[in-house]
Design a protein around this motif. Structure first.
Motif, PDB file in Angstrom:
ATOM      1  N   GLY A  33       0.804  -1.226   0.000  1.00 48.26           N
ATOM      2  CA  GLY A  33       0.000   0.000   0.000  1.00 48.26           C
ATOM      3  C   GLY A  33       0.833   1.270   0.000  1.00 48.26           C
ATOM      4  O   GLY A  33       0.703   2.103  -0.911  1.00 48.26           O
ATOM      5  N   PRO A  34       1.706   1.450   0.988  1.00 52.23           N
ATOM      6  CA  PRO A  34       2.488   2.695   1.034  1.00 52.23           C
ATOM      7  C   PRO A  34       3.391   2.902  -0.176  1.00 52.23           C
ATOM      8  O   PRO A  34       3.438   4.003  -0.733  1.00 52.23           O
ATOM      9  CB  PRO A  34       3.328   2.560   2.309  1.00 52.23           C
ATOM     10  CG  PRO A  34       2.662   1.520   3.130  1.00 52.23           C
ATOM     11  CD  PRO A  34       1.933   0.629   2.182  1.00 52.23           C
ATOM     12  N   LEU A  35       4.091   1.870  -0.607  1.00 55.55           N
ATOM     13  CA  LEU A  35       4.985   2.042  -1.755  1.00 55.55           C
ATOM     14  C   LEU A  35       4.203   2.128  -3.060  1.00 55.55           C
ATOM     15  O   LEU A  35       4.618   2.828  -3.985  1.00 55.55           O
ATOM     16  CB  LEU A  35       6.012   0.921  -1.823  1.00 55.55           C
ATOM     17  CG  LEU A  35       7.083   0.947  -0.743  1.00 55.55           C
ATOM     18  CD1 LEU A  35       8.087  -0.169  -0.960  1.00 55.55           C
ATOM     19  CD2 LEU A  35       7.778   2.286  -0.682  1.00 55.55           C
ATOM     20  N   GLY A  36       3.077   1.432  -3.127  1.00 56.51           N
ATOM     21  CA  GLY A  36       2.239   1.547  -4.317  1.00 56.51           C
ATOM     22  C   GLY A  36       1.783   2.981  -4.521  1.00 56.51           C
ATOM     23  O   GLY A  36       1.817   3.511  -5.631  1.00 56.51           O
ATOM     24  N   GLY A  37       1.397   3.647  -3.435  1.00 58.61           N
ATOM     25  CA  GLY A  37       1.002   5.053  -3.522  1.00 58.61           C
ATOM     26  C   GLY A  37       2.162   5.954  -3.878  1.00 58.61           C
ATOM     27  O   GLY A  37       2.032   6.873  -4.692  1.00 58.61           O
ATOM     28  N   LEU A  38       3.301   5.714  -3.297  1.00 56.42           N
ATOM     29  CA  LEU A  38       4.492   6.516  -3.567  1.00 56.42           C
ATOM     30  C   LEU A  38       4.955   6.353  -5.014  1.00 56.42           C
ATOM     31  O   LEU A  38       5.461   7.291  -5.621  1.00 56.42           O
ATOM     32  CB  LEU A  38       5.618   6.107  -2.607  1.00 56.42           C
ATOM     33  CG  LEU A  38       6.918   6.888  -2.684  1.00 56.42           C
ATOM     34  CD1 LEU A  38       6.684   8.346  -2.326  1.00 56.42           C
ATOM     35  CD2 LEU A  38       7.941   6.277  -1.739  1.00 56.42           C
ATOM     36  N   ALA A  39       4.750   5.177  -5.578  1.00 59.23           N
ATOM     37  CA  ALA A  39       5.208   4.886  -6.935  1.00 59.23           C
ATOM     38  C   ALA A  39       4.334   5.520  -8.015  1.00 59.23           C
ATOM     39  O   ALA A  39       4.768   5.648  -9.154  1.00 59.23           O
ATOM     40  CB  ALA A  39       5.248   3.373  -7.147  1.00 59.23           C
ATOM     41  N   GLU A  40       3.139   5.925  -7.665  1.00 60.19           N
ATOM     42  CA  GLU A  40       2.213   6.462  -8.670  1.00 60.19           C
ATOM     43  C   GLU A  40       2.813   7.637  -9.421  1.00 60.19           C
ATOM     44  O   GLU A  40       3.348   8.567  -8.825  1.00 60.19           O
ATOM     45  CB  GLU A  40       0.903   6.864  -8.009  1.00 60.19           C
ATOM     46  CG  GLU A  40       0.175   5.668  -7.470  1.00 60.19           C
ATOM     47  CD  GLU A  40      -1.325   5.817  -7.520  1.00 60.19           C
ATOM     48  OE1 GLU A  40      -1.823   6.750  -8.150  1.00 60.19           O
ATOM     49  OE2 GLU A  40      -1.965   4.967  -6.902  1.00 60.19           O
ATOM     50  N   GLY A  41       2.746   7.563 -10.733  1.00 60.15           N
ATOM     51  CA  GLY A  41       3.209   8.648 -11.579  1.00 60.15           C
ATOM     52  C   GLY A  41       4.713   8.757 -11.728  1.00 60.15           C
ATOM     53  O   GLY A  41       5.209   9.701 -12.326  1.00 60.15           O
ATOM     54  N   ARG A  42       5.478   7.810 -11.191  1.00 55.61           N
ATOM     55  CA  ARG A  42       6.944   7.863 -11.258  1.00 55.61           C
ATOM     56  C   ARG A  42       7.492   6.693 -12.048  1.00 55.61           C
ATOM     57  O   ARG A  42       6.928   5.601 -12.031  1.00 55.61           O
ATOM     58  CB  ARG A  42       7.550   7.768  -9.857  1.00 55.61           C
ATOM     59  CG  ARG A  42       7.224   8.905  -8.957  1.00 55.61           C
ATOM     60  CD  ARG A  42       7.814   8.617  -7.577  1.00 55.61           C
ATOM     61  NE  ARG A  42       7.463   9.647  -6.638  1.00 55.61           N
ATOM     62  CZ  ARG A  42       8.345  10.373  -5.973  1.00 55.61           C
ATOM     63  NH1 ARG A  42       9.638  10.155  -6.141  1.00 55.61           N
ATOM     64  NH2 ARG A  42       7.962  11.287  -5.136  1.00 55.61           N
ATOM     65  N   LEU A  43       8.618   6.937 -12.697  1.00 56.22           N
ATOM     66  CA  LEU A  43       9.374   5.846 -13.295  1.00 56.22           C
ATOM     67  C   LEU A  43      10.205   5.231 -12.175  1.00 56.22           C
ATOM     68  O   LEU A  43      10.894   5.942 -11.438  1.00 56.22           O
ATOM     69  CB  LEU A  43      10.298   6.367 -14.395  1.00 56.22           C
ATOM     70  CG  LEU A  43      11.196   5.319 -15.045  1.00 56.22           C
ATOM     71  CD1 LEU A  43      10.360   4.327 -15.864  1.00 56.22           C
ATOM     72  CD2 LEU A  43      12.244   5.975 -15.908  1.00 56.22           C
ATOM     73  N   LEU A  44      10.137   3.922 -12.018  1.00 54.04           N
ATOM     74  CA  LEU A  44      10.906   3.223 -10.988  1.00 54.04           C
ATOM     75  C   LEU A  44      12.066   2.488 -11.648  1.00 54.04           C
ATOM     76  O   LEU A  44      11.850   1.674 -12.547  1.00 54.04           O
ATOM     77  CB  LEU A  44      10.026   2.216 -10.241  1.00 54.04           C
ATOM     78  CG  LEU A  44       8.765   2.762  -9.595  1.00 54.04           C
ATOM     79  CD1 LEU A  44       7.982   1.628  -8.945  1.00 54.04           C
ATOM     80  CD2 LEU A  44       9.100   3.835  -8.581  1.00 54.04           C
ATOM     81  N   VAL A  45      13.271   2.787 -11.202  1.00 52.59           N
ATOM     82  CA  VAL A  45      14.465   2.105 -11.690  1.00 52.59           C
ATOM     83  C   VAL A  45      14.879   1.147 -10.585  1.00 52.59           C
ATOM     84  O   VAL A  45      15.324   1.566  -9.518  1.00 52.59           O
ATOM     85  CB  VAL A  45      15.596   3.097 -12.031  1.00 52.59           C
ATOM     86  CG1 VAL A  45      16.811   2.343 -12.554  1.00 52.59           C
ATOM     87  CG2 VAL A  45      15.108   4.134 -13.036  1.00 52.59           C
ATOM     88  N   ASP A  46      14.707  -0.128 -10.828  1.00 53.86           N
ATOM     89  CA  ASP A  46      14.875  -1.157  -9.806  1.00 53.86           C
ATOM     90  C   ASP A  46      16.258  -1.784  -9.906  1.00 53.86           C
ATOM     91  O   ASP A  46      16.551  -2.525 -10.844  1.00 53.86           O
ATOM     92  CB  ASP A  46      13.788  -2.211  -9.991  1.00 53.86           C
ATOM     93  CG  ASP A  46      13.719  -3.201  -8.859  1.00 53.86           C
ATOM     94  OD1 ASP A  46      14.626  -3.203  -7.990  1.00 53.86           O
ATOM     95  OD2 ASP A  46      12.757  -3.984  -8.828  1.00 53.86           O
TER      96      ASP A  46
END
Length: 189
Positions: free
Chosen positions: A77-90
């Motif tokens: 939940g928390p990271l899913g919200g934080l990830a919204e609208g961002r490109l994630l480089v894993d």
């Protein structure tokens, strides 16, 4: 306690050089863009102060079970919200990637960095997955993105930016719509 930037000292972190970045003009970007996955704490920021500890994400603890699965339930939940609208480089290894798997729209904007070694063998160019030194290359990539203030919005923009910075980067097609992408960074002998 000490900053997470100083606590984590593996190969990736050494090449990333978080302590120096936190004390540089890139400090705000580092605090805003970098998340560190931890077997003990789940996710921390590079400036968060932590006591030294030893607990890998790959550990199974009774009654919690595997830490990756434990943290995945807590962090979705928390990271899913934080990830919204961002490109994630894993840049995470498999054990740490188990702690958070982006879903939905965020998965389509996630790029996992895979490192391949390319070399010529008997006149044929061959590629193989790099294991230990992949962490060094991932650290180099993350550092370059932060230092050069790369603000890519799509996986394609990320690949173009890394190529502009002198890296050989290739984006694999998504396995299915809405799935995370794999970006191969090729190193040569």
């Amino acid at each position: 306690t000490l900053r997470a930037a100083e606590l984590y000292t593996g190969v990736l972190y050494e090449r990333l050089g978080l302590p120096g970045l936190l004390d540089s003009p890139a400090a705000d970007r580092v605090r805003e863009r970098v998340l560190v996955f931890s077997g003990l704490w789940g996710v921390v920021g590079p400036a968060d102060r932590l006591p030294p500890y030893r607990l890998s994400m790959g550990v199974r603890l009774p009654p919690l079970g595997g830490l990756g699965a434990h943290w995945r339930r807590a962090l979705a939940g928390p990271l899913g919200g934080l990830a919204e609208g961002r490109l994630l480089v894993d840049c995470r290894s498999a054990a740490y990637a188990a702690a958070f798997r982006p879903t939905g729209e965020a998965a389509g904007r996630t790029v996992a960095v895979r490192v391949l070694r390319e070399r010529e063998v008997g006149g044929t160019v061959e590629r193989s997955v790099v294991s230990h030194m992949a962490k060094a290359t991932r650290g180099d990539i993350a550092r370059a993105l932060l230092v050069e203030d790369v603000d890519a919005a799509t996986p394609e923009e990320l690949v173009a930016a890394l190529r502009d910075l002198g890296h050989t980067a290739e984006l694999a097609p998504a396995a299915r719509a809405g799935a995370s992408r794999v970006m191969d960074v090729v190193v040569r002998d």
